[in-house]
Design an enzyme around this catalytic site. Structure first.
Site, PDB file in Angstrom:
ATOM      1  N   ARG A  94       3.951  -0.300  -4.637  1.00  0.00           N
ATOM      2  CA  ARG A  94       3.484  -0.966  -3.547  1.00  0.00           C
ATOM      3  C   ARG A  94       2.218  -1.508  -3.208  1.00  0.00           C
ATOM      4  O   ARG A  94       1.515  -2.059  -2.385  1.00  0.00           O
ATOM      5  CB  ARG A  94       3.404   0.407  -2.226  1.00  0.00           C
ATOM      6  CG  ARG A  94       4.996   0.915  -1.996  1.00  0.00           C
ATOM      7  CD  ARG A  94       4.676   1.862  -0.946  1.00  0.00           C
ATOM      8  NE  ARG A  94       4.550   1.279   0.213  1.00  0.00           N
ATOM      9  CZ  ARG A  94       5.398   0.813   1.138  1.00  0.00           C
ATOM     10  NH1 ARG A  94       6.813   1.090   0.882  1.00  0.00           N
ATOM     11  NH2 ARG A  94       4.991   0.154   2.302  1.00  0.00           N
ATOM     12  N   HIS A 127      16.055 -37.321  -9.584  1.00  0.00           N
ATOM     13  CA  HIS A 127      15.270 -37.729  -8.416  1.00  0.00           C
ATOM     14  C   HIS A 127      13.995 -37.458  -8.446  1.00  0.00           C
ATOM     15  O   HIS A 127      13.380 -37.458  -7.163  1.00  0.00           O
ATOM     16  CB  HIS A 127      16.016 -37.201  -7.270  1.00  0.00           C
ATOM     17  CG  HIS A 127      17.674 -37.723  -7.339  1.00  0.00           C
ATOM     18  ND1 HIS A 127      17.875 -38.879  -7.012  1.00  0.00           N
ATOM     19  CD2 HIS A 127      18.659 -37.078  -7.519  1.00  0.00           C
ATOM     20  CE1 HIS A 127      19.376 -39.141  -6.873  1.00  0.00           C
ATOM     21  NE2 HIS A 127      19.707 -37.996  -7.438  1.00  0.00           N
ATOM     22  N   ASN A 140      -1.842   1.648   5.725  1.00  0.00           N
ATOM     23  CA  ASN A 140      -0.989   0.673   5.336  1.00  0.00           C
ATOM     24  C   ASN A 140      -0.727  -0.427   6.588  1.00  0.00           C
ATOM     25  O   ASN A 140      -0.251   0.011   7.572  1.00  0.00           O
ATOM     26  CB  ASN A 140       0.051   1.045   4.847  1.00  0.00           C
ATOM     27  CG  ASN A 140       1.292   0.126   4.343  1.00  0.00           C
ATOM     28  OD1 ASN A 140       0.726  -0.810   3.921  1.00  0.00           O
ATOM     29  ND2 ASN A 140       2.311   0.497   4.134  1.00  0.00           N
ATOM     30  N   GLY A 141      -0.961  -1.599   6.135  1.00  0.00           N
ATOM     31  CA  GLY A 141      -0.677  -2.696   7.240  1.00  0.00           C
ATOM     32  C   GLY A 141      -1.825  -3.470   7.390  1.00  0.00           C
ATOM     33  O   GLY A 141      -2.775  -3.482   6.538  1.00  0.00           O
ATOM     34  N   LYS A 150      12.075 -15.053 -11.166  1.00  0.00           N
ATOM     35  CA  LYS A 150      11.784 -14.091 -11.803  1.00  0.00           C
ATOM     36  C   LYS A 150      10.822 -14.511 -12.934  1.00  0.00           C
ATOM     37  O   LYS A 150       9.956 -13.646 -13.251  1.00  0.00           O
ATOM     38  CB  LYS A 150      13.166 -13.367 -12.400  1.00  0.00           C
ATOM     39  CG  LYS A 150      13.116 -12.066 -12.604  1.00  0.00           C
ATOM     40  CD  LYS A 150      13.612 -11.263 -11.476  1.00  0.00           C
ATOM     41  CE  LYS A 150      13.096 -11.420 -10.194  1.00  0.00           C
ATOM     42  NZ  LYS A 150      13.759 -10.888  -9.136  1.00  0.00           N
ATOM     43  N   GLU A 187       7.382 -14.813 -11.681  1.00  0.00           N
ATOM     44  CA  GLU A 187       6.777 -13.841 -11.239  1.00  0.00           C
ATOM     45  C   GLU A 187       6.340 -12.472 -12.167  1.00  0.00           C
ATOM     46  O   GLU A 187       5.109 -11.963 -12.493  1.00  0.00           O
ATOM     47  CB  GLU A 187       7.843 -12.653 -10.563  1.00  0.00           C
ATOM     48  CG  GLU A 187       7.642 -11.635  -9.693  1.00  0.00           C
ATOM     49  CD  GLU A 187       8.858 -11.117  -9.178  1.00  0.00           C
ATOM     50  OE1 GLU A 187       9.909 -11.536  -9.185  1.00  0.00           O
ATOM     51  OE2 GLU A 187       8.704 -10.153  -8.272  1.00  0.00           O
ATOM     52  N   LYS A 234       5.467  -4.408  -4.008  1.00  0.00           N
ATOM     53  CA  LYS A 234       6.878  -4.480  -3.963  1.00  0.00           C
ATOM     54  C   LYS A 234       7.499  -4.523  -2.414  1.00  0.00           C
ATOM     55  O   LYS A 234       8.648  -5.523  -2.276  1.00  0.00           O
ATOM     56  CB  LYS A 234       7.683  -2.945  -4.037  1.00  0.00           C
ATOM     57  CG  LYS A 234       8.861  -2.776  -4.062  1.00  0.00           C
ATOM     58  CD  LYS A 234       9.669  -3.382  -5.424  1.00  0.00           C
ATOM     59  CE  LYS A 234      11.100  -3.234  -5.425  1.00  0.00           C
ATOM     60  NZ  LYS A 234      11.865  -3.964  -6.229  1.00  0.00           N
ATOM     61  N   TRP A 285      -2.834  -2.721  -1.867  1.00  0.00           N
ATOM     62  CA  TRP A 285      -2.701  -3.977  -2.113  1.00  0.00           C
ATOM     63  C   TRP A 285      -3.497  -4.665  -0.850  1.00  0.00           C
ATOM     64  O   TRP A 285      -3.315  -4.576   0.133  1.00  0.00           O
ATOM     65  CB  TRP A 285      -1.091  -4.348  -1.540  1.00  0.00           C
ATOM     66  CG  TRP A 285      -0.860  -5.898  -2.058  1.00  0.00           C
ATOM     67  CD1 TRP A 285      -0.472  -6.223  -3.318  1.00  0.00           C
ATOM     68  CD2 TRP A 285      -0.570  -6.928  -1.154  1.00  0.00           C
ATOM     69  NE1 TRP A 285       0.133  -7.644  -3.084  1.00  0.00           N
ATOM     70  CE2 TRP A 285      -0.364  -7.994  -1.939  1.00  0.00           C
ATOM     71  CE3 TRP A 285      -1.094  -7.184  -0.150  1.00  0.00           C
ATOM     72  CZ2 TRP A 285      -0.138  -9.305  -1.482  1.00  0.00           C
ATOM     73  CZ3 TRP A 285      -0.794  -8.552   0.411  1.00  0.00           C
ATOM     74  CH2 TRP A 285      -0.407  -9.410  -0.192  1.00  0.00           C
ATOM     75  N   CYS A 316       0.889  -1.172   0.104  1.00  0.00           N
ATOM     76  CA  CYS A 316       0.154   0.061   0.134  1.00  0.00           C
ATOM     77  C   CYS A 316       0.753   1.208   0.176  1.00  0.00           C
ATOM     78  O   CYS A 316       1.870   1.341   0.684  1.00  0.00           O
ATOM     79  CB  CYS A 316      -0.847   0.027   1.098  1.00  0.00           C
ATOM     80  SG  CYS A 316      -2.046  -1.121   1.185  1.00  0.00           S
ATOM     81  N   GLU A 338      16.639 -18.171  -8.579  1.00  0.00           N
ATOM     82  CA  GLU A 338      16.437 -16.668  -8.789  1.00  0.00           C
ATOM     83  C   GLU A 338      15.806 -16.461 -10.227  1.00  0.00           C
ATOM     84  O   GLU A 338      14.721 -15.755 -10.450  1.00  0.00           O
ATOM     85  CB  GLU A 338      17.472 -15.707  -8.607  1.00  0.00           C
ATOM     86  CG  GLU A 338      17.284 -14.506  -9.016  1.00  0.00           C
ATOM     87  CD  GLU A 338      16.159 -13.674  -8.456  1.00  0.00           C
ATOM     88  OE1 GLU A 338      15.750 -14.246  -7.199  1.00  0.00           O
ATOM     89  OE2 GLU A 338      15.833 -12.604  -8.622  1.00  0.00           O
TER      90      GLU A 338
HETATM   91  C1  F6R Z   1      11.264 -10.801  -6.250  1.00  0.00           C
HETATM   92  C2  F6R Z   1      10.945 -10.154  -5.249  1.00  0.00           C
HETATM   93  C3  F6R Z   1      10.551 -10.172  -3.868  1.00  0.00           C
HETATM   94  C4  F6R Z   1      11.406  -9.800  -2.733  1.00  0.00           C
HETATM   95  C5  F6R Z   1      11.084  -9.965  -1.380  1.00  0.00           C
HETATM   96  C6  F6R Z   1      11.683  -9.755  -0.230  1.00  0.00           C
HETATM   97  O1  F6R Z   1      11.193 -10.208  -7.555  1.00  0.00           O
HETATM   98  O2  F6R Z   1      11.204  -8.661  -5.383  1.00  0.00           O
HETATM   99  O3  F6R Z   1      10.933 -11.839  -3.825  1.00  0.00           O
HETATM  100  O4  F6R Z   1      12.899 -10.077  -2.918  1.00  0.00           O
HETATM  101  O5  F6R Z   1       9.745  -9.817  -1.260  1.00  0.00           O
HETATM  102  O6  F6R Z   1      11.679  -8.172  -0.313  1.00  0.00           O
HETATM  103  P1  F6R Z   1      12.813  -7.094   0.423  1.00  0.00           P
HETATM  104  O7  F6R Z   1      14.332  -7.576  -0.293  1.00  0.00           O
HETATM  105  O8  F6R Z   1      12.402  -5.983   0.329  1.00  0.00           O
HETATM  106  O9  F6R Z   1      12.983  -7.721   1.835  1.00  0.00           O
END
Ligand code: F6R
Length: 594
Positions: free
Chosen positions: A27, A491, A97-98, A472, A475, A589, A71, A2, A468
């Protein structure tokens, strides 16, 4: 999660709120809304969907206003559940927010007292509670309201009878922007950059009253205090697309600069904190998502360079693990510095008596107050929801730290340390050369965009990179992807391999290379298309259906280069599928809920 923005001052309020919200929509983007004080009334506009769906021209002129981009946590995305919320008398509006943990019991009580609710959210209880507590002094009512709620929150309130804003925070960021004859407040610095770089970071329990020319802050003990004014180092251009179609692509292309800025100064003189205070016999990396993958790469880096045994734990799991007898150094990685699970893990690590270090990208973020030491990555603001340059800079910090520790522990010679530092210095150029090949990498994604499942395999230090790469792709392209240690496919997951299941295999010339060749042969024998990313090699060329060879680099430093290729692969695959790359569905984010 948010985004919140608030303004009090003479500027055109609709521009300030809408432009501010647009800078925060990473956000959350389930709904958006604004509240503006106009002639002692509160004008509200809120809608399910994006900020662009609000009708900007209908927002009236006013001297104070608040905005929100959501969000969803409690209550699905809808017009009714969009913020702001107003009390029954239309005197106060709030955005939040929260999560308010005790909202159910508060709501029941308020309904019994006759309050009418218009949404399914936890947030709406705040404004009715404010109304209930308000006997003429809204600031006092605000203070009282905060004592009644529990959970994580950043709350911003607007009143109809004055242009002051009231704000508080607990485990959720809030920054006050200091202007001339105007002041602002936002959940994140990018929303303020157009107006000011001078800010005060509120701390948990703070309550602030903000007018155009005054900022009063009370701490959790209700004492009027001064919070230091700090300068945001980021520029407005850093938070804009600058001609790129997506923030993600811009941020991928900013990596040479981000690496350079992160190593600048630190390579010649590491004085971030006094490393000699710490001589850990174990290191524990704790993080979520992409940051956890950076920590996982860090495990291999530290074991190799500093000869310290390491473990990786996901923040959300750490609290439920049993404390060990040893007291390791706990390194918490968090781009935002606000991820609630990682914050909770930091507190737990402190409680267990560990030394704690946070690596974060955001100045003064919440995690910096939970740990013994802080290292800042110099990546600049990352707006794309998918983390790219912050992963890279986190890993760069881990190389730097491992080199320093290796020297302090007498397990790394000065010569070898200098060689490693030279490798770090060369990385920006090598990343640049990969970026120059973007068309070639884009062409490799044609078949990937048609796949429903894609595997990523790697070994050793590139196993976390396979994880990773898969994250990505899932996502942003919404294609199911899984990362595996290459030796593990046989396996179980082999059962899923068909001619329609591409496998992206990371193959660098470390001690696992021959085994990797064997694994790739096994995969190819099942008719799965193999795309290789790694070191140039004739045998690989023969086995692979397609390949991208990274610039020459010692295997220990290969993860960053391989990962840039995988970032581009995900980006172009998602692009072909016309995905919402900067704002993938259901994500936000920074994740400030557990
Ligand atoms: C994936 C991504 C998330 C963050 C995760 C942790 O691209 O961005 O998986 O890495 O939410 O966020 P931070 O680093 O802000 O604690």
């Amino acid at each position: 999660m948010c985004g919140i923005v608030g303004y009090t001052g003479p500027k055109n309020i609709r521009d300030v709120l809408i432009d501010g919200l647009k800078r925060l929509d990473y956000r959350g983007y389930d709904s958006a809304g604004v509240g503006v004080r106009k002639e002692d009334e509160i004008y509200l506009q809120k809608k399910k969907g994006r900020i662009e769906d609000l009708s900007k021209e209908d927002i009236p002129e006013g001297k104070a206003g608040i905005g929100h981009t959501r969000w969803a946590t409690h209550g699905k995305p809808s017009d009714e559940n969009a913020h702001p919320f107003v009390d029954c008398r239309g005197e106060i509006a709030i955005v939040h927010n929260g999560i308010i943990d005790n909202f159910n019991s508060i709501k029941d009580e308020l309904i019994d007292k006759g309050h009418e609710f218009s949404s399914e959210t936890d947030s709406e209880v705040i404004v009715h509670l404010l109304e209930e507590n308000n006997d003429g002094d809204l600031l006092e009512a605000f203070k009282k309201t905060v004592t009644k709620i529990s959970g994580s929150y950043a709350i911003l309130a607007l009143r109809r009878d004055s242009s002051e804003l009231l704000v508080t925070r607990n485990q959720s960021p809030m920054v006050v922007g200091i202007g001339e004859d105007e002041n602002l407040v936002a959940s994140d610095a990018p929303a303020l950059l157009e107006h000011t770089k001078n800010v005060k970071y509120l701390q948990d329990g703070d309550i602030a009253r903000i007018t155009g020319d005054e900022i009063d802050i009370w701490n959790e003990d209700d004492q009027l205090i001064e919070r230091k004014t700090k300068k945001i180092e980021w520029d407005l251009e850093d938070a804009e697309k600058g001609g790129y179609e997506h923030f993600m692509l811009k941020e991928i292309f900013e990596q040479p600069k981000a690496i350079h800025e992160s190593i600048l100064g630190r390579l010649t003189n590491f004085d971030e904190f006094d490393l000699s205070k710490y001589d850990p016999n174990a290191i524990q990396f704790i993080a979520c998502g992409t940051s956890a993958h950076a920590g996982f790469v860090g495990k291999y880096i530290f074991e190799k360079i500093a000869k310290i045994p390491c473990t990786l734990e996901f923040s959300s799991e750490y609290r439920h693990s049993s404390p060990s007898e040893s007291y390791p150094l706990t390194i918490l990685l968090s781009q935002s510095g606000e991820t609630l699970d990682t914050m909770a893990a930091a507190r737990e690590a402190n409680q267990r008596g560990n030394d704690t270090l946070a690596i974060t990208n955001v100045l003064d973020s919440s995690i910096t107050r939970e740990v013994d030491e802080v290292m800042y990555t110099q990546a600049g603001p990352e707006i794309g929801v998918a983390a790219t340059k912050t992963f890279t800079t986190q890993v760069v910090m881990l190389y730097l730290l491992a080199i320093e520790m290796g020297i302090k522990r007498n397990v790394l010679s000065k010569d070898q340390a200098d060689k490693y530092r030279d490798e770090l210095r060369r990385l920006p150029r090598k990343v640049e050369s990969i970026l120059n090949d973007k068309e070639k990498i884009r062409d490799m994604t044609e078949s990937l965009a048609k796949a429903e499942d894609i595997f990523f395999v790697g070994r050793n230090i590139n196993y976390p990179v396979a994880l990773e790469g898969a994250l990505k792709l899932k996502e942003i392209a919404y294609i199911h992807a899984a990362g595996y240690p290459a030796g593990e496919l046989k396996h179980g997951p082999f059962a899923l391999l068909t001619e329609n299941t591409p496998v992206i295999a990371i193959a660098v010339k470390d001690e696992t290379f021959d085994k990797m060749l064997g694994n790739i042969g096994e995969i190819a024998a099942r008719d799965s298309p193999v795309i290789v990313v790694g070191d140039k090699d004739k045998e690989l060329e023969k086995l692979a259906d397609d390949a991208y060879f990274i610039p020459d680099v010692p295997p220990l430093f290969s993860p960053l280069l391989v990962n840039v290729v995988l970032q581009l692969i995900s980006y172009y695959t998602a692009y072909r599928l016309d995905r919402d790359i900067d704002k993938p569905r259901n994500l936000a984010k920074s994740v400030t809920v557990e």
